[in-house]
Design a protein around this motif. Structure first.
Motif, mmCIF file in Angstrom:
data_model
loop_
_atom_site.group_PDB
_atom_site.id
_atom_site.type_symbol
_atom_site.label_atom_id
_atom_site.label_comp_id
_atom_site.label_asym_id
_atom_site.label_seq_id
_atom_site.Cartn_x
_atom_site.Cartn_y
_atom_site.Cartn_z
ATOM 1 N N ARG A 1 -78.674 1.731 -46.890
ATOM 2 C CA ARG A 1 -79.847 1.188 -47.768
ATOM 3 C C ARG A 1 -80.586 2.355 -48.000
ATOM 4 N NH1 ARG A 1 -82.060 -4.412 -45.713
ATOM 5 N NH2 ARG A 1 -82.552 -3.242 -43.953
ATOM 6 N N LYS B 1 -80.872 3.717 -51.767
ATOM 7 C CA LYS B 1 -81.754 3.000 -52.715
ATOM 8 C C LYS B 1 -80.962 1.966 -53.548
ATOM 9 C CE LYS B 1 -85.086 6.073 -51.319
ATOM 10 N NZ LYS B 1 -85.242 5.928 -49.970
ATOM 11 N N SER C 1 -72.922 0.421 -44.743
ATOM 12 C CA SER C 1 -73.602 -0.774 -43.863
ATOM 13 C C SER C 1 -73.471 -2.003 -44.380
ATOM 14 C CB SER C 1 -74.981 -0.142 -43.436
ATOM 15 O OG SER C 1 -76.006 -0.359 -44.600
ATOM 16 N N ARG C 2 -73.834 -2.910 -43.556
ATOM 17 C CA ARG C 2 -73.802 -4.247 -44.045
ATOM 18 C C ARG C 2 -74.650 -4.804 -45.194
ATOM 19 N NH1 ARG C 2 -73.777 -9.759 -40.533
ATOM 20 N NH2 ARG C 2 -75.095 -11.065 -41.716
ATOM 21 N N HIS D 1 -67.655 -2.436 -45.805
ATOM 22 C CA HIS D 1 -68.449 -2.695 -44.737
ATOM 23 C C HIS D 1 -68.024 -2.600 -43.099
ATOM 24 C CE1 HIS D 1 -70.249 -6.386 -42.477
ATOM 25 N NE2 HIS D 1 -70.669 -5.726 -41.865
ATOM 26 N N VAL D 2 -68.857 -1.661 -42.466
ATOM 27 C CA VAL D 2 -68.134 -1.266 -41.134
ATOM 28 C C VAL D 2 -69.508 -1.876 -40.304
ATOM 29 C CG1 VAL D 2 -66.752 0.587 -41.675
ATOM 30 C CG2 VAL D 2 -68.875 0.910 -41.040
ATOM 31 N N GLN E 1 -70.347 -4.587 -36.467
ATOM 32 C CA GLN E 1 -70.066 -5.638 -35.700
ATOM 33 C C GLN E 1 -69.121 -6.790 -36.557
ATOM 34 O OE1 GLN E 1 -73.327 -7.165 -33.262
ATOM 35 N NE2 GLN E 1 -72.742 -9.036 -33.569
ATOM 36 N N THR E 2 -69.797 -6.944 -37.532
ATOM 37 C CA THR E 2 -69.122 -8.227 -38.625
ATOM 38 C C THR E 2 -68.329 -7.665 -39.645
ATOM 39 O OG1 THR E 2 -71.248 -8.059 -39.691
ATOM 40 C CG2 THR E 2 -71.046 -9.838 -38.162
ATOM 41 N N GLY F 1 -78.290 8.079 -44.730
ATOM 42 C CA GLY F 1 -79.052 6.844 -44.965
ATOM 43 C C GLY F 1 -78.845 5.790 -44.420
ATOM 44 N N SER G 1 -79.697 3.574 -40.599
ATOM 45 C CA SER G 1 -80.660 3.905 -39.808
ATOM 46 C C SER G 1 -79.822 3.715 -38.141
ATOM 47 C CB SER G 1 -81.336 2.707 -39.495
ATOM 48 O OG SER G 1 -80.819 1.527 -39.551
ATOM 49 N N GLN H 1 -75.590 -3.051 -34.436
ATOM 50 C CA GLN H 1 -74.366 -3.737 -35.131
ATOM 51 C C GLN H 1 -73.799 -2.986 -35.924
ATOM 52 O OE1 GLN H 1 -77.837 -4.667 -35.335
ATOM 53 N NE2 GLN H 1 -77.951 -6.878 -34.344
ATOM 54 N N HIS H 2 -74.244 -1.665 -36.403
ATOM 55 C CA HIS H 2 -73.528 -0.862 -37.276
ATOM 56 C C HIS H 2 -72.656 0.243 -36.279
ATOM 57 C CE1 HIS H 2 -72.730 1.716 -40.954
ATOM 58 N NE2 HIS H 2 -72.597 2.698 -39.928
ATOM 59 N N ASN I 1 -80.444 11.823 -42.265
ATOM 60 C CA ASN I 1 -81.361 10.706 -42.367
ATOM 61 C C ASN I 1 -82.639 11.504 -42.342
ATOM 62 O OD1 ASN I 1 -83.328 8.629 -41.473
ATOM 63 N ND2 ASN I 1 -81.514 7.213 -41.153
ATOM 64 N N ALA J 1 -81.266 12.491 -48.066
ATOM 65 C CA ALA J 1 -79.946 12.518 -48.756
ATOM 66 C C ALA J 1 -79.661 13.265 -49.979
ATOM 67 C CB ALA J 1 -79.306 11.164 -48.706
HETATM 68 C C1 LIG Z 1 -75.714 -10.785 -36.402
HETATM 69 C C2 LIG Z 1 -75.762 -9.350 -37.118
HETATM 70 C C3 LIG Z 1 -74.591 -8.693 -37.329
HETATM 71 C C4 LIG Z 1 -74.956 -7.428 -38.140
HETATM 72 N N1 LIG Z 1 -73.671 -6.724 -38.325
HETATM 73 C C5 LIG Z 1 -73.890 -5.566 -39.260
HETATM 74 C C6 LIG Z 1 -72.440 -4.844 -39.304
HETATM 75 O O1 LIG Z 1 -71.540 -5.106 -39.035
HETATM 76 N N2 LIG Z 1 -72.812 -3.452 -39.962
HETATM 77 C C7 LIG Z 1 -74.050 -3.064 -40.412
HETATM 78 O O2 LIG Z 1 -74.036 -1.987 -40.815
HETATM 79 N N3 LIG Z 1 -75.138 -4.019 -40.081
HETATM 80 C C8 LIG Z 1 -74.995 -5.107 -39.561
HETATM 81 N N4 LIG Z 1 -75.970 -5.726 -39.344
HETATM 82 C C9 LIG Z 1 -77.363 -5.346 -39.707
HETATM 83 C C10 LIG Z 1 -78.191 -4.183 -38.964
HETATM 84 O O3 LIG Z 1 -78.769 -4.830 -38.007
HETATM 85 C C11 LIG Z 1 -79.177 -3.341 -39.598
HETATM 86 O O4 LIG Z 1 -79.838 -4.265 -40.415
HETATM 87 C C12 LIG Z 1 -78.367 -2.627 -41.009
HETATM 88 O O5 LIG Z 1 -77.081 -1.897 -40.144
HETATM 89 C C13 LIG Z 1 -79.177 -1.595 -41.246
HETATM 90 O O6 LIG Z 1 -78.470 -0.984 -42.551
HETATM 91 P P1 LIG Z 1 -78.993 0.299 -43.031
HETATM 92 O O7 LIG Z 1 -79.025 1.301 -42.036
HETATM 93 O O8 LIG Z 1 -78.159 0.724 -44.151
HETATM 94 O O9 LIG Z 1 -80.538 0.183 -43.455
HETATM 95 P P2 LIG Z 1 -81.905 0.298 -43.079
HETATM 96 O O10 LIG Z 1 -82.142 0.014 -41.773
HETATM 97 O O11 LIG Z 1 -82.955 -0.160 -44.356
HETATM 98 O O12 LIG Z 1 -81.852 2.014 -42.886
HETATM 99 C C14 LIG Z 1 -81.908 2.918 -43.970
HETATM 100 C C15 LIG Z 1 -82.118 4.303 -43.344
HETATM 101 O O13 LIG Z 1 -82.225 5.138 -44.400
HETATM 102 C C16 LIG Z 1 -83.060 6.251 -44.039
HETATM 103 N N5 LIG Z 1 -83.457 6.645 -45.432
HETATM 104 C C17 LIG Z 1 -84.227 6.217 -46.259
HETATM 105 N N6 LIG Z 1 -84.148 7.108 -47.476
HETATM 106 C C18 LIG Z 1 -83.375 7.933 -47.241
HETATM 107 C C19 LIG Z 1 -83.377 9.383 -47.901
HETATM 108 N N7 LIG Z 1 -83.589 9.482 -49.105
HETATM 109 N N8 LIG Z 1 -82.451 10.345 -47.138
HETATM 110 C C20 LIG Z 1 -81.916 10.138 -46.017
HETATM 111 N N9 LIG Z 1 -82.184 8.977 -45.255
HETATM 112 C C21 LIG Z 1 -83.054 7.891 -46.039
HETATM 113 C C22 LIG Z 1 -84.030 5.729 -43.392
HETATM 114 O O14 LIG Z 1 -84.939 6.638 -42.850
HETATM 115 C C23 LIG Z 1 -83.474 4.407 -42.662
HETATM 116 O O15 LIG Z 1 -83.049 5.042 -41.536
HETATM 117 C C24 LIG Z 1 -75.932 -7.038 -38.361
HETATM 118 C C25 LIG Z 1 -77.019 -7.874 -38.126
HETATM 119 C C26 LIG Z 1 -77.015 -9.012 -37.482
HETATM 120 C C27 LIG Z 1 -78.113 -9.615 -36.992
#
Ligand SMILES: Cc1cc2nc3c(=O)[nH]c(=O)nc-3n(C[C@H](O)[C@H](O)[C@H](O)COP(=O)(O)OP(=O)(O)OC[C@H]3O[C@@H](n4cnc5c(N)ncnc54)[C@H](O)[C@@H]3O)c2cc1C
Length: 322
Positions: free
Chosen positions: A208, A211, A233-234, A247-248, A250-251, A264, A266, A270-271, A285, A304
């Motif tokens: 995420r 953006k 990510s999911r 999508h990689v 747990q799910t 980018g 976190s 689960q990821h 990050n 990034a």
């Molecule tokens: C039951 C269940 C199952 C799930 N299964 C999965 C799964 O299979 N896969 C999965 O991925 N998630 C899964 N999730 C979701 C998981 O909990 C997280 O919410 C998800 O992985 C977060 O995605 P993210 O890291 O892309 O986003 P965010 O948590 O929003 O993180 C974004 C990251 O980007 C960084 N960032 C922001 N801007 C910049 C920039 N300009 N340059 C560099 N870094 C930047 C931030 O510091 C932050 O660390 C599941 C959740 C549940 C409850």
């Protein structure tokens, strides 16, 4: 008594994960003082099956029928189980990949064979038959004893190195009738021109932090420069920024490439569940406190949008196509 290895193929080529299974099965056969044989189900193959003797396979059974070019878990179970019986195989080895996950439990039921899914090392066979596997998404290990006469092992991707030497396998080609399972695969659409995620040696993945989908160019550019597959990510696939098959976690897909570059993302648990078996993890990050850094082999704290294009340019320069 022999070890039978299921060789999974795609578009006429044996998949890399199956070459790992072949190397593992051959070593196991050596350990048990028996032969390793392979079984491949397909219509036409472009692979030179005899050359797979280099992976330690003495014999390869090619069950031939054009319908077998499409994977059908029920038909494949019937035919692989039949080969296991006709060859007197006591151990069946296959990759714990998508097809292996469908096949292994069905074979286990059909052959009344104990199954260890997700093995990561050769069994200990001096007293019984004990297989080490990873559990809780790679957070722990379990040593599982199989007591049945027939045994099935599905091997995790990247858990055992491919080893190729000299050698030629005897190839036994048998035309087989179509298996009527009540299901017909009418078409399989394959993504072309891209490295398949489950087979990729290098994966560049975005979260995420990027953006929006309009910014994905920096991910795909780096992936292209490295010859890598892309993942996400999911939340990214849930928001339709990227297709769901990327999508990689747990799910989503569980992958184990040699190099996983997370941009980018976190690093939520689960990821990590889907990627923590990667050999080397690089995290980019802008938040130095991002949990992913704890799982990383290398980390870059930075934006990034600034860092990734520089890495891409450096890779291109190294490869001489700047
Ligand atoms: C039951 C269940 C199952 C799930 N299964 C999965 C799964 O299979 N896969 C999965 O991925 N998630 C899964 N999730 C979701 C998981 O909990 C997280 O919410 C998800 O992985 C977060 O995605 P993210 O890291 O892309 O986003 P965010 O948590 O929003 O993180 C974004 C990251 O980007 C960084 N960032 C922001 N801007 C910049 C920039 N300009 N340059 C560099 N870094 C930047 C931030 O510091 C932050 O660390 C599941 C959740 C549940 C409850």
């Amino acid at each position: 008594m022999s070890v039978l290895i299921f060789l999974d193929q795609s578009a006429g080529h044996i998949k890399k994960n199956s070459l790992e299974a072949a190397s593992y099965g051959s070593k196991l056969a050596e350990q048990l003082g028996t032969d390793a044989e392979g079984v491949v189900l397909a219509g036409n193959l472009s692979e030179d099956l005899a050359a797979l003797g280099g992976y330690g396979l003495k014999r390869i059974h090619h069950l031939k029928n054009i319908a077998l070019d499409q994977f059908d878990s029920q038909a494949f179970t019937h035919l692989v189980a039949g080969t296991a019986v006709s060859t007197g195989a006591t151990v069946i080895v296959l990759s714990n990949n998508f097809n292996g996950k469908a096949l292994a439990p069905r074979l286990s039921v059909k052959l009344e064979a104990g199954l260890v899914a997700g093995a990561i090392a050769l069994p200990v066979t001096d007293k019984g038959f004990v297989v080490k596997k990873s559990v809780f998404s790679g957070k722990a290990f379990a040593n599982v004893a199989i007591h049945t006469d027939k045994k099935i092992i599905s091997l995790n991707a990247n858990a055992f190195p491919v080893s190729k030497g000299e050698g030629t396998a005897e190839v036994i080609e048998t035309a087989v009738a179509s298996v009527n399972t009540g299901v017909t695969v009418t078409a399989a659409e394959q993504v072309t021109g891209e490295v398949p995620l489950s087979e990729a040696e290098i994966v560049v993945s975005g979260g995420r932090g990027l953006k929006g989908p309009e910014n994905w160019g920096i991910v795909t550019d780096l992936a292209k420069a490295l010859g890598a597959a892309t993942a996400c990510s999911r939340p990214v696939s849930d928001s339709d920024w990227r297709p769901h098959h990327e999508h990689v976690g747990q799910t989503g897909l569980t992958i184990a490439p040699n190099l996983y570059i997370a941009i980018g993302i976190s690093g939520a648990i689960q990821h990590l569940a889907g990627v923590n078996r990667s050999k080397t993890i690089v995290v980019i990050n802008k938040d130095p406190e991002a949990p992913f850094f704890k799982a990383a082999d290398y980390g870059i704290v930075g934006d990034a949008f600034d860092v990734v294009p520089k890495i891409t340019a450096a890779v291109k320069q190294l490869k001489g196509n700047a």
